[in-house]
Write a protein that holds these residues in place. Structure first.
Motif, PDB file in Angstrom:
ATOM      1  N   GLY A 172       0.831  -1.261   0.046  1.00 37.49           N
ATOM      2  CA  GLY A 172       0.037   0.241   0.171  1.00 37.49           C
ATOM      3  C   GLY A 172       0.916   1.215   0.129  1.00 37.49           C
ATOM      4  N   MET A 173       2.106   1.138  -0.244  1.00 37.92           N
ATOM      5  CA  MET A 173       2.943   2.395  -0.119  1.00 37.92           C
ATOM      6  C   MET A 173       3.654   2.645  -1.624  1.00 37.92           C
ATOM      7  SD  MET A 173       6.781   2.517   1.957  1.00 37.92           S
ATOM      8  CE  MET A 173       5.779   1.920   3.455  1.00 37.92           C
ATOM      9  N   ASP A 174       3.746   4.027  -1.790  1.00 37.23           N
ATOM     10  CA  ASP A 174       4.271   4.599  -3.166  1.00 37.23           C
ATOM     11  C   ASP A 174       5.821   4.385  -2.863  1.00 37.23           C
ATOM     12  OD1 ASP A 174       4.033   6.115  -5.659  1.00 37.23           O
ATOM     13  OD2 ASP A 174       5.152   7.436  -4.455  1.00 37.23           O
ATOM     14  N   SER A 175       6.158   3.487  -3.912  1.00 33.45           N
ATOM     15  CA  SER A 175       7.644   3.341  -3.909  1.00 33.45           C
ATOM     16  C   SER A 175       8.818   4.530  -3.791  1.00 33.45           C
ATOM     17  CB  SER A 175       8.105   2.330  -4.953  1.00 33.45           C
ATOM     18  OG  SER A 175       7.674   2.928  -6.038  1.00 33.45           O
ATOM     19  N   LEU A 176       8.206   5.671  -4.455  1.00 33.81           N
ATOM     20  CA  LEU A 176       9.137   6.525  -4.739  1.00 33.81           C
ATOM     21  C   LEU A 176       9.164   7.712  -3.464  1.00 33.81           C
ATOM     22  CD1 LEU A 176      11.034   8.687  -6.337  1.00 33.81           C
ATOM     23  CD2 LEU A 176       8.996   9.669  -7.134  1.00 33.81           C
ATOM     24  N   ASN A 180      -0.036   4.528  -1.406  1.00 33.00           N
ATOM     25  CA  ASN A 180      -0.261   4.919  -3.046  1.00 33.00           C
ATOM     26  C   ASN A 180      -2.031   4.889  -3.455  1.00 33.00           C
ATOM     27  OD1 ASN A 180      -1.341   2.380  -2.644  1.00 33.00           O
ATOM     28  ND2 ASN A 180       0.190   1.226  -3.319  1.00 33.00           N
ATOM     29  N   ARG A 181      -2.202   5.107  -4.455  1.00 30.73           N
ATOM     30  CA  ARG A 181      -3.563   5.238  -4.693  1.00 30.73           C
ATOM     31  C   ARG A 181      -4.598   4.100  -4.192  1.00 30.73           C
ATOM     32  NH1 ARG A 181      -6.125   8.083 -10.138  1.00 30.73           N
ATOM     33  NH2 ARG A 181      -8.085   7.759  -9.849  1.00 30.73           N
ATOM     34  N   ARG A 182      -4.113   2.958  -4.568  1.00 29.33           N
ATOM     35  CA  ARG A 182      -4.897   1.663  -4.218  1.00 29.33           C
ATOM     36  C   ARG A 182      -5.205   1.872  -2.659  1.00 29.33           C
ATOM     37  NH1 ARG A 182      -3.185  -3.105  -2.120  1.00 29.33           N
ATOM     38  NH2 ARG A 182      -4.791  -4.853  -2.304  1.00 29.33           N
ATOM     39  N   ASP A 198      12.305  13.816  -8.895  1.00 36.49           N
ATOM     40  CA  ASP A 198      11.877  12.803  -7.897  1.00 36.49           C
ATOM     41  C   ASP A 198      12.129  13.162  -6.427  1.00 36.49           C
ATOM     42  OD1 ASP A 198      10.990  11.400  -9.862  1.00 36.49           O
ATOM     43  OD2 ASP A 198      12.962  10.003 -10.178  1.00 36.49           O
ATOM     44  N   ARG A 199      13.255  13.915  -6.271  1.00 40.52           N
ATOM     45  CA  ARG A 199      13.543  14.434  -4.801  1.00 40.52           C
ATOM     46  C   ARG A 199      12.540  15.472  -4.439  1.00 40.52           C
ATOM     47  NH1 ARG A 199      18.728  17.966  -4.261  1.00 40.52           N
ATOM     48  NH2 ARG A 199      17.046  19.771  -3.846  1.00 40.52           N
ATOM     49  N   CYS A 200      12.024  16.275  -5.178  1.00 38.14           N
ATOM     50  CA  CYS A 200      11.127  17.196  -4.854  1.00 38.14           C
ATOM     51  C   CYS A 200       9.722  16.414  -4.396  1.00 38.14           C
ATOM     52  CB  CYS A 200      10.757  17.993  -5.989  1.00 38.14           C
ATOM     53  SG  CYS A 200      12.005  19.421  -6.453  1.00 38.14           S
ATOM     54  N   LEU A 201       9.522  15.359  -5.326  1.00 37.40           N
ATOM     55  CA  LEU A 201       8.172  14.566  -4.766  1.00 37.40           C
ATOM     56  C   LEU A 201       8.460  13.881  -3.362  1.00 37.40           C
ATOM     57  CD1 LEU A 201       7.330  12.644  -8.174  1.00 37.40           C
ATOM     58  CD2 LEU A 201       6.233  14.572  -7.100  1.00 37.40           C
ATOM     59  N   ALA A 247      -3.376  10.765  13.846  1.00 40.27           N
ATOM     60  CA  ALA A 247      -3.078   9.400  13.498  1.00 40.27           C
ATOM     61  C   ALA A 247      -3.912   8.854  12.444  1.00 40.27           C
ATOM     62  CB  ALA A 247      -3.154   8.540  14.614  1.00 40.27           C
ATOM     63  N   GLY A 248      -5.238   9.334  12.328  1.00 39.63           N
ATOM     64  CA  GLY A 248      -6.166   8.802  11.570  1.00 39.63           C
ATOM     65  C   GLY A 248      -6.032   9.245  10.184  1.00 39.63           C
ATOM     66  N   ASP A 249      -5.359  10.577   9.891  1.00 40.64           N
ATOM     67  CA  ASP A 249      -5.294  10.928   8.765  1.00 40.64           C
ATOM     68  C   ASP A 249      -4.516  10.244   7.622  1.00 40.64           C
ATOM     69  OD1 ASP A 249      -6.887  12.991   9.932  1.00 40.64           O
ATOM     70  OD2 ASP A 249      -5.197  14.418  10.158  1.00 40.64           O
ATOM     71  N   LEU A 250      -4.504  10.411   6.458  1.00 39.73           N
ATOM     72  CA  LEU A 250      -3.855   9.666   5.447  1.00 39.73           C
ATOM     73  C   LEU A 250      -3.488  10.554   4.281  1.00 39.73           C
ATOM     74  CD1 LEU A 250      -2.538   6.823   4.582  1.00 39.73           C
ATOM     75  CD2 LEU A 250      -4.800   6.530   3.283  1.00 39.73           C
ATOM     76  N   VAL A 251      -2.120  10.572   4.013  1.00 38.49           N
ATOM     77  CA  VAL A 251      -1.539  11.396   2.952  1.00 38.49           C
ATOM     78  C   VAL A 251      -1.184  10.331   1.806  1.00 38.49           C
ATOM     79  CG1 VAL A 251       0.155  12.582   1.954  1.00 38.49           C
ATOM     80  CG2 VAL A 251      -0.530  13.037   4.373  1.00 38.49           C
ATOM     81  N   GLY A 252      -1.612  10.590   0.662  1.00 43.40           N
ATOM     82  CA  GLY A 252      -1.361   9.633  -0.498  1.00 43.40           C
ATOM     83  C   GLY A 252      -1.045  10.193  -1.763  1.00 43.40           C
ATOM     84  N   ARG A 253      -0.146   9.420  -2.565  1.00 45.30           N
ATOM     85  CA  ARG A 253       0.113   9.896  -3.939  1.00 45.30           C
ATOM     86  C   ARG A 253      -0.993   9.480  -4.908  1.00 45.30           C
ATOM     87  NH1 ARG A 253       5.376   8.544  -7.403  1.00 45.30           N
ATOM     88  NH2 ARG A 253       5.095  10.353  -8.969  1.00 45.30           N
TER      89      ARG A 253
END
Length: 218
Positions: free
Chosen positions: A79-83, A88-90, A133-136, A150-156
């Protein structure tokens, strides 16, 4: 430790009382040395089997614990964006569905922020994709730092777009988070040919209601 009682009382009530007290076996008077030795050997054999079973049981539990830990880690990685290291979106869409249903039951507000790096194509064109990529990565870290619950979520969400899910947060609170996010990225002081890197943030909030269409609410 196995306990073998030596007794002259063979009545069932006495034997039952002894077994309830923890006796493993019994022999009766007069003692027969061979019978006693056989009972002792039998008790020790049973104890050895029990100890081996308990040892294997501990090993099984340890292996199950390690396997469970590895499975949790694999789920996190999946579930993690590799970069960027954020969701991740899923995973984000899965969390959005789950939080929507949870807020639907409690009839509490739910907020969604969409953040887009301004003129990101210019960053790649002028500085190169490695710098982009470094900026992202830096931006995703800034967003994660600004979103503290804790319950909030940041996703790409895709490319240079990020989504932030704020369960049980009304519009006013989401706007404050959006401003914190904007300031956090600006404070990175990433220079793009004399212009600081910035993001634009859109904020939406509503109370969850029964809704049959599946998709984004604009």
């Amino acid at each position: 430790v196995p306990v073998i009682m030596v007794t002259a009382l063979e009545q069932s009530a006495h034997l039952r009382e002894a077994f309830l007290a923890g006796a493993t076996d019994y022999v009766v008077h007069p003692l027969d040395a061979k019978v006693l030795q056989s009972r002792v050997n039998s008790a020790l054999a049973v104890r050895k089997v029990v100890e081996e079973y308990r040892s294997r049981e501990r090993e099984w539990k340890e292996q199950a614990s390690r396997l469970e830990s590895r499975n949790r880690r694999l789920e996190e990685i999946a579930g993690m964006d590799s970069l960027t290291g954020v969701a991740n979106r899923r995973r984000f869409e899965s969390m959005l569905d789950r939080e929507w249903l949870r807020n639907l039951r409690s009839m509490t507000p739910i907020s969604l922020l969409m953040a887009d790096i301004d003129f990101f194509k210019r960053v790649n064109d002028t500085k190169g994709h490695l710098f982009g990529d470094r900026c992202l990565r830096d931006v995703s870290q800034a967003l994660s730092t600004a979103v503290r619950r804790a319950g909030d979520l940041v996703g790409r969400f895709g490319g240079d777009e990020f989504a932030i899910l704020l369960p049980s947060v009304p519009l006013e609170g989401a706007v404050r988070v959006g401003e914190s996010v904007r300031q956090a990225v600006r404070s990175l002081a990433i220079d793009i040919e004399g212009t600081p890197l910035t993001i634009s943030v859109g904020v939406a909030a509503m109370v969850a209601v029964i809704f049959t269409w599946s998709g984004w609410i604009i």
